[in-house]
Design an enzyme around this catalytic site. Structure first.
Site, PDB file in Angstrom:
ATOM      1  N   GLU A 230       0.795  -1.712   0.197  1.00  0.00           N
ATOM      2  CA  GLU A 230      -0.139   0.312  -0.045  1.00  0.00           C
ATOM      3  C   GLU A 230       1.068   1.403   0.288  1.00  0.00           C
ATOM      4  O   GLU A 230       1.757   1.604   0.919  1.00  0.00           O
ATOM      5  CB  GLU A 230      -1.425  -0.477   1.274  1.00  0.00           C
ATOM      6  N   CYS A 264      -1.833   8.858   2.231  1.00  0.00           N
ATOM      7  CA  CYS A 264      -2.307   8.324   1.250  1.00  0.00           C
ATOM      8  C   CYS A 264      -2.924   8.405   0.262  1.00  0.00           C
ATOM      9  O   CYS A 264      -3.230   9.260  -0.784  1.00  0.00           O
ATOM     10  CB  CYS A 264      -1.737   7.207   1.199  1.00  0.00           C
TER      11      CYS A 264
HETATM   12  P1  NAP Z   1       8.719   4.816   4.276  1.00  0.00           P
HETATM   13  O1  NAP Z   1       9.652   5.859   5.166  1.00  0.00           O
HETATM   14  O2  NAP Z   1       8.173   3.970   3.389  1.00  0.00           O
HETATM   15  O3  NAP Z   1       8.085   4.358   5.844  1.00  0.00           O
HETATM   16  C1  NAP Z   1       7.137   3.213   6.565  1.00  0.00           C
HETATM   17  C2  NAP Z   1       8.266   1.955   6.473  1.00  0.00           C
HETATM   18  O4  NAP Z   1       9.062   1.373   5.923  1.00  0.00           O
HETATM   19  C3  NAP Z   1       8.066   2.314   7.797  1.00  0.00           C
HETATM   20  O5  NAP Z   1       8.191   1.744   8.999  1.00  0.00           O
HETATM   21  C4  NAP Z   1      10.096   2.587   7.871  1.00  0.00           C
HETATM   22  O6  NAP Z   1      10.833   2.693   9.139  1.00  0.00           O
HETATM   23  C5  NAP Z   1       9.850   1.010   6.815  1.00  0.00           C
HETATM   24  N1  NAP Z   1      10.773   1.343   5.747  1.00  0.00           N
HETATM   25  C6  NAP Z   1      11.655   2.531   5.015  1.00  0.00           C
HETATM   26  N2  NAP Z   1      12.382   2.286   4.190  1.00  0.00           N
HETATM   27  C7  NAP Z   1      12.388   0.819   4.193  1.00  0.00           C
HETATM   28  C8  NAP Z   1      12.952  -0.507   3.562  1.00  0.00           C
HETATM   29  N3  NAP Z   1      14.567   0.115   2.773  1.00  0.00           N
HETATM   30  N4  NAP Z   1      13.070  -1.138   3.796  1.00  0.00           N
HETATM   31  C9  NAP Z   1      12.264  -1.795   4.739  1.00  0.00           C
HETATM   32  N5  NAP Z   1      11.233  -0.728   5.219  1.00  0.00           N
HETATM   33  C10 NAP Z   1      11.716   0.326   5.457  1.00  0.00           C
HETATM   34  O7  NAP Z   1       6.650   5.728   4.733  1.00  0.00           O
HETATM   35  P2  NAP Z   1       6.451   6.651   5.801  1.00  0.00           P
HETATM   36  O8  NAP Z   1       6.916   8.259   5.111  1.00  0.00           O
HETATM   37  O9  NAP Z   1       6.744   6.119   6.925  1.00  0.00           O
HETATM   38  O10 NAP Z   1       5.137   6.802   4.876  1.00  0.00           O
HETATM   39  C11 NAP Z   1       4.894   7.987   3.801  1.00  0.00           C
HETATM   40  C12 NAP Z   1       3.958   7.064   2.844  1.00  0.00           C
HETATM   41  O11 NAP Z   1       3.565   5.679   2.819  1.00  0.00           O
HETATM   42  C13 NAP Z   1       3.488   7.925   1.562  1.00  0.00           C
HETATM   43  O12 NAP Z   1       3.767   8.408   0.332  1.00  0.00           O
HETATM   44  C14 NAP Z   1       2.035   8.034   2.092  1.00  0.00           C
HETATM   45  O13 NAP Z   1       0.971   8.467   0.665  1.00  0.00           O
HETATM   46  C15 NAP Z   1       2.318   6.187   2.270  1.00  0.00           C
HETATM   47  N6  NAP Z   1       1.091   5.700   2.498  1.00  0.00           N
HETATM   48  C16 NAP Z   1       0.089   4.512   1.570  1.00  0.00           C
HETATM   49  C17 NAP Z   1      -1.536   3.912   2.830  1.00  0.00           C
HETATM   50  C18 NAP Z   1      -1.304   3.216   1.660  1.00  0.00           C
HETATM   51  O14 NAP Z   1      -2.426   2.623   2.332  1.00  0.00           O
HETATM   52  N7  NAP Z   1      -1.624   3.122   0.159  1.00  0.00           N
HETATM   53  C19 NAP Z   1      -1.026   4.471   3.798  1.00  0.00           C
HETATM   54  C20 NAP Z   1      -0.483   5.203   4.512  1.00  0.00           C
HETATM   55  C21 NAP Z   1       0.282   6.023   4.135  1.00  0.00           C
HETATM   56  P3  NAP Z   1      11.957   2.956   9.965  1.00  0.00           P
HETATM   57  O15 NAP Z   1      10.513   3.833  10.326  1.00  0.00           O
HETATM   58  O16 NAP Z   1      12.497   2.667  11.217  1.00  0.00           O
HETATM   59  O17 NAP Z   1      12.176   3.833   8.045  1.00  0.00           O
END
Ligand code: NAP
Length: 456
Positions: A230, A264
């Protein structure tokens, strides 16, 4: 990233947490694996009783749970309370409905002498990598169906919401969940690959950015493990001449600024038919300018700070880039002085393909305005995006409604309402917004072994 609570309203570090050591992670993984055979054989009725009680625990803790989220990531407290209620409802919904959704499906008319049918069985431990923006609900909407199916879960939450992550494990235990069925891992993202490669982890779900999704899916793919992704979105919000203008403005503002603009499925690109564009822009900008920006712990606050300093700077850079290339700022657009990572509700128009904002997701309270001359142009512009999560279209014309339903490239199309997740409707995207579905019938089956049975 260090695991810490940094209050976005002040920029102050509230508390830091030590990561789980490799030995602790191993112990939790082993426990999850060991708990699976018993949990999967536990009856639906018993599982439902426990999962329903998780909802009760959340509801009873509403003030504390809401406050924890607000201090960790800055969402307005009233919205945090709403998130607690929604998550509690999600646990109750799947407690009440999972057995029905997972019932064996008879397939009559095959050549089987006695019976052929499809049955849905749990697969084992699923790793959930979750984001900070809806710290309870994102986890709940994965966990409630997965636990009701009989899987066990390991949560690796975002590093800035550790208290909510720990609280979720504690809430499950208080509800009577056997140890090991739902556990939190306090680890950085660098530890995710090792878990995905461990044979005891059977599948993974990730909600977050495209980069994180790509990384998790690549590793899981190389291990031939299922993933649900997602990811981001840049949802269009199309307004046609027949739309109810007052409602389209009111709902449009809410759809853009919910969760301080960090959702999102927030409406991010407003695509306006030229017959109503000027009026819509004026009324929308006036409503955005009236929003109360301030302390997220105050009930009167509409928009709090962005969750991270880097997130706030990114939004400011995207707006500055557009302005430097000729965009018009209809309201907001200027960084707010003082402590905390605030950014004002902002409306920008006159956007071109050369601006970052045209293609990138804007994760903050910034609305992009576009004017089009026809429904064809509206659909073409809406689809001119790498993302395909949600889409909103406002029109009373049945023919136009059908065209939006047929032609918008998105996992969700909401006509005359804002994209929202509901327990009983599937949720998920296409294109670079990810794949797989959460919630409702498809969601409860994502981490199932859909087994074909033939009895001769
Ligand atoms: P993020 O930086 O991708 O972090 C999300 C999760 O992934 C965190 O637990 C993070 O851990 C982990 N993570 C980051 N890089 C990783 C990697 N290379 N390998 C494994 N795990 C990794 O995203 P965010 O800034 O928290 O959230 C914002 C994004 O989420 C936006 O793009 C938003 O649109 C999207 N989102 C989508 C939905 C949906 O349902 N489609 C819902 C909500 C949000 P750490 O915190 O330890 O880095």
């Amino acid at each position: 990233m260090t695991i810490a609570i940094i209050n976005p309203a002040t920029g102050e570090t509230v508390r830091t947490f030590a990561d789980h050591s490799d030995a602790e992670v191993e112990a939790r993984l082993e426990l999850a694996d060991r708990s699976f055979p018993t949990w999967r054989k536990t009856s639906f009725a018993t599982r439902a009783e426990i999962v329903r009680r998780i909802g009760d625990v959340l509801e009873a803790d509403i003030e504390e749970a809401a406050r924890t989220m607000t201090i960790e990531m800055g969402k307005p407290i009233e919205q945090a309370r709403g998130e607690v209620r929604k998550t509690a409802g999600g646990f109750r919904y799947f407690a009440d409905h999972a057995e029905r959704l997972l019932v064996d499906e008879e397939v009559p008319g095959t050549a089987a002498k006695k019976r052929s049918f499809v049955t849905h069985q749990p697969i084992g431990t699923v790793l959930a990598v979750m984001p900070w923006n809806f710290p309870l609900w994102q986890v709940g909407r994965f966990a409630a169906p997965a636990l009701m199916l009989g899987n066990t879960a390991l949560l690796k939450h975002a590093s800035n919401v550790p208290q909510t992550a720990l609280y979720l494990e504690e809430a499950c235990l208080r509800a009577g969940m056997p140890e090991g069925v739902f556990q939190t891992l306090l680890i950085g993202s660098d530890k995710v690959e090792g878990l995905l490669r461990d044979p005891r982890v059977k599948a993974a779900t990730l909600t977050g950015s495209e980069a994180a999704g790509r990384s998790v899916a690549a590793v899981a793919g190389s291990e031939i493990k299922k993933t649900v992704l997602e990811l981001g979105g840049s949802d269009p919000f199309i307004v046609m001449p027949s739309a109810d203008m007052a409602r389209a403005v009111e709902v449009g503002v809410k759809a853009r600024v919910q969760n301080n603009g960090q959702s999102c499925i927030a409406a991010k690109r407003f695509i306006l038919h030229e017959d109503i564009a000027e009026e819509y822009e004026e009324r929308f900008s006036a409503a955005m300018a009236k929003l109360v920006v301030g302390d997220p712990l105050e009930s009167s606050t509409d928009v709090g700070p962005l969750a991270t300093l880097s997130g706030r700077d990114e939004v400011a850079d995207q707006v500055a880039d557009a302005v430097s290339k000729g965009a018009r700022v209809l309201c907001g657009g200027k960084m707010i002085d003082g402590p905390g990572w605030y950014y004002p509700p902002t409306v920008v128009a006159g956007l071109t393909e050369q601006m970052r904002i045209y293609r990138e997701e804007v994760f903050g309270p910034v609305a992009s305005m576009f004017t089009v001359g026809s429904i064809d142009e509206a659909i073409a512009l809406a689809n001119d995006s790498d993302f395909g999560l949600g889409s909103n279209a406002w029109t009373e014309d049945p023919g136009e409604q059908q065209r939006f339903i047929d032609e918008l490239e998105a996992g969700l199309v909401f006509i005359n309402w804002m994209v929202t997740s509901y327990y009983d409707l599937p949720f998920g995207g296409i294109k670079r917004s990810g794949f797989g579905r959460e919630l409702s019938s498809p969601g409860v089956k994502e981490f199932a072994n859909t087994k074909t049975v033939w009895i001769d």
